[in-house]
Design an enzyme around this catalytic site. Structure first.
Site, mmCIF file in Angstrom:
data_model
loop_
_atom_site.group_PDB
_atom_site.id
_atom_site.type_symbol
_atom_site.label_atom_id
_atom_site.label_comp_id
_atom_site.label_asym_id
_atom_site.label_seq_id
_atom_site.Cartn_x
_atom_site.Cartn_y
_atom_site.Cartn_z
ATOM 1 C CE1 TYR A 31 -13.942 -58.652 59.377
ATOM 2 C CE2 TYR A 31 -14.616 -60.803 60.195
ATOM 3 C CZ TYR A 31 -14.058 -59.562 60.412
ATOM 4 O OH TYR A 31 -13.623 -59.225 61.655
ATOM 5 C CB SER A 267 -14.327 -54.892 66.444
ATOM 6 O OG SER A 267 -14.444 -56.266 66.747
ATOM 7 C CE LYS A 268 -18.921 -59.671 60.031
ATOM 8 N NZ LYS A 268 -19.841 -59.032 59.095
ATOM 9 N NE ARG A 269 -13.454 -59.799 68.872
ATOM 10 C CZ ARG A 269 -12.251 -59.511 68.366
ATOM 11 N NH1 ARG A 269 -11.815 -60.200 67.322
ATOM 12 N NH2 ARG A 269 -11.511 -58.560 68.878
ATOM 13 C CG ASP A 277 -21.110 -57.199 56.851
ATOM 14 O OD1 ASP A 277 -21.635 -58.242 56.415
ATOM 15 O OD2 ASP A 277 -20.385 -57.164 57.858
#
Length: 498
Positions: A31, A267-269, A277
């Site tokens: 992403y 953070s995507k995590r 998104d």
């Protein structure tokens, strides 16, 4: 080791001169997160403001982290955001290829040139590839590598390589200090004794991030390098590479991170949204781009809403802040609402239609009419389906909705108003907003009550909701005469039953 100096000169000769040249150089790892997008935007703005060139380079030497389809995500995001590139993998240019794995042979030659110039050496230690990778570029703490092969003669090194002994090529750090200037953080000096002699070329022939980055930036004529401030700790080693080759150092712009809150980076995590998104969450691309530009950059004055063209005209790298920027979803939502309100009605109708059709499946209902009631009340496109679901089917509702203090409505007065308006609606020959409105306002005038006392119960009967985009007039018009009369009769029945 015989070097082809004519080849090196030819590489120098093709570098464009006399213009600002910037690059966005993402790794194809999935992403496009907000920090990536901000870097791309700032590098694009620097080039466009100076009427220079903006390059797209794909840094894919870390094959273990490569994600299938990631390059398409990068290209699609850049295109949607209007960040057109002058040179890149898809459009070519004078200093290609623009994909690092396609430049593989370049790095070996430049590593050998650096060895000859005393800035690098072969390291025959086992597992040397573990050091100097992307993590080291992020300033990760690591044990300094002490290599027994660092100071052997060139002849000894050549002999070991000729025997087939595996090796990596490491940077040789000179004694002393290294200083560099950054547009945002000013002058920074580092004791070279604190710098690790990281790997430049791995045993498989692929370069590490640190080495490929410097070689490519020089060979592509990059004048301004924008990156996160986590790379500040690596900048001295980059400078020593430039020095080792005798190359000019570009202008550095190290940006502070985009934060979720005062303590945590996005953070995507941890569930923070990527660009894609945000689009799926109903935000408009121009609003996202505008807001992301302000995550660390402060234009003069109090205005915050800017088109890309506006930003190109006023962008100044000296107004980028040292302080981390906190990503505020509420502020982005405000920006989005401003952009939605400013859209041409036909453009908003086109953007809203897929969301309207998620809950309004009746093809007899025109989504453009519904869109006209939404535009000035909509903050995100994803808000639309639940706001307009009553058009397809009247939801179950209680008669308490007919009680409204502002319009002075009660269940009893609502029954009276609905009973009175029904025959007037039935008599209308043209079911248009003006006629629908006049029928209700004329009734209110005759009964000597405020318009709201008629319109409130009509809206409740038509929508079954206290809050709707559009009032009684618009909802009746969109539903059509037959459905509107049916719902009014149902409302009368509901109130009568009570």
């Amino acid at each position: 080791m015989a070097l082809d100096y004519q080849w090196f000169q030819a590489m120098e000769d093709r570098i464009p001169k006399g213009e600002v040249r910037t690059r966005f150089a993402p790794s194809p790892t999935g992403y496009m997160h907000v920090g990536n997008l901000r870097t791309a935007l700032y590098t694009w703005l620097i080039a466009r403001h100076a009427e220079g060139k903006f390059l797209l380079r794909i840094e894919d030497t870390d094959q273990a982290r490569k994600v299938e389809g990631a390059v398409e995500v990068i290209n699609r995001t850049m295109e949607q955001c209007g960040l057109t590139h002058d040179e890149g993998p898809d459009v070519g240019g004078p200093v290609g290829p623009y994909v690092q794995t396609e430049r593989r042979d370049f790095y070996k030659k430049y590593a050998e040139l650096l060895m000859e110039r005393g800035g690098a050496y072969r390291c025959f230690c086992q597992k040397s590839d573990d050091a100097g990778l992307h993590g080291a570029a992020l300033g990760a703490a690591a044990t300094k590598h002490e290599c027994p092969y660092r100071d052997i003669s060139g002849e000894e090194s050549e002999a070991l390589a000729a025997e087939g002994k595996p090796y990596v090529i490491r940077q040789k750090i000179r004694p002393g200090t290294t200083s560099f200037d950054d547009v945002i953080f000013g002058k920074i000096s580092v004791d070279n004794a604190d710098l690790d002699e990281g790997v430049l070329l791995k045993s498989d022939g692929l370069p590490t991030y640190n080495f490929a980055n410097v070689v490519d930036d020089h060979l592509m004529g990059i004048t301004h390098v924008v990156r996160g401030n986590e790379y500040l700790s690596s900048a001295p080693k980059y400078n020593l590479l430039y020095e080792g080759f005798g190359w000019e150092v570009p202008t550095y712009i190290h940006c502070s991170p985009v934060m979720r809150d005062a303590q945590h980076k996005m953070s995507k995590r941890h569930g923070d949204p990527s660009y894609e998104d945000l689009i799926q969450m109903g935000y408009l691309t121009p609003a996202v781009v505008n807001y992301v530009a302000l995550l660390g950059w402060s234009p003069e004055g109090e205005e915050e809403i800017f088109s890309l063209e506006d930003m190109v005209r006023i962008f100044d790298i000296k107004r980028i802040s040292k302080s981390p920027a906190i990503f505020d979803m509420a502020k982005l939502t405000h920006f989005n609402a401003v952009y939605i309100k400013a859209m041409a009605p036909e453009d908003f109708a086109a953007a809203a239609e897929p969301y309207i059709r998620q809950s309004v499946h009746n093809l007899a209902i025109d989504p453009a009419k519904i869109a006209s009631t939404l535009q000035q009340r909509c903050e995100r496109l994803t808000d639309i389906p639940t706001q307009v679901d009553f058009y397809d089917a009247l939801p179950a509702y209680g008669i308490d909705l007919y009680t409204n203090k502002k319009s002075k409505s009660t269940a009893e007065t609502s029954l009276e108003m609905l009973t009175a308006i029904l025959p007037r609606f039935e008599a209308l020959s043209a079911w248009e907003p003006e006629e629908i409105r006049n029928a209700m306002t004329d009734l209110a005038a005759e009964l000597e009550v405020k318009n709201a006392k008629v319109m409130w119960p009509v809206r409740i009967a038509l929508a079954g909701k206290a809050v709707t985009p559009g009032g009684a007039v618009e909802i009746a018009w969109i539903l059509g005469k037959e459905e509107s009369l049916a719902r009014l009769n149902a409302g009368i029945a509901k109130l009568t039953a009570e």
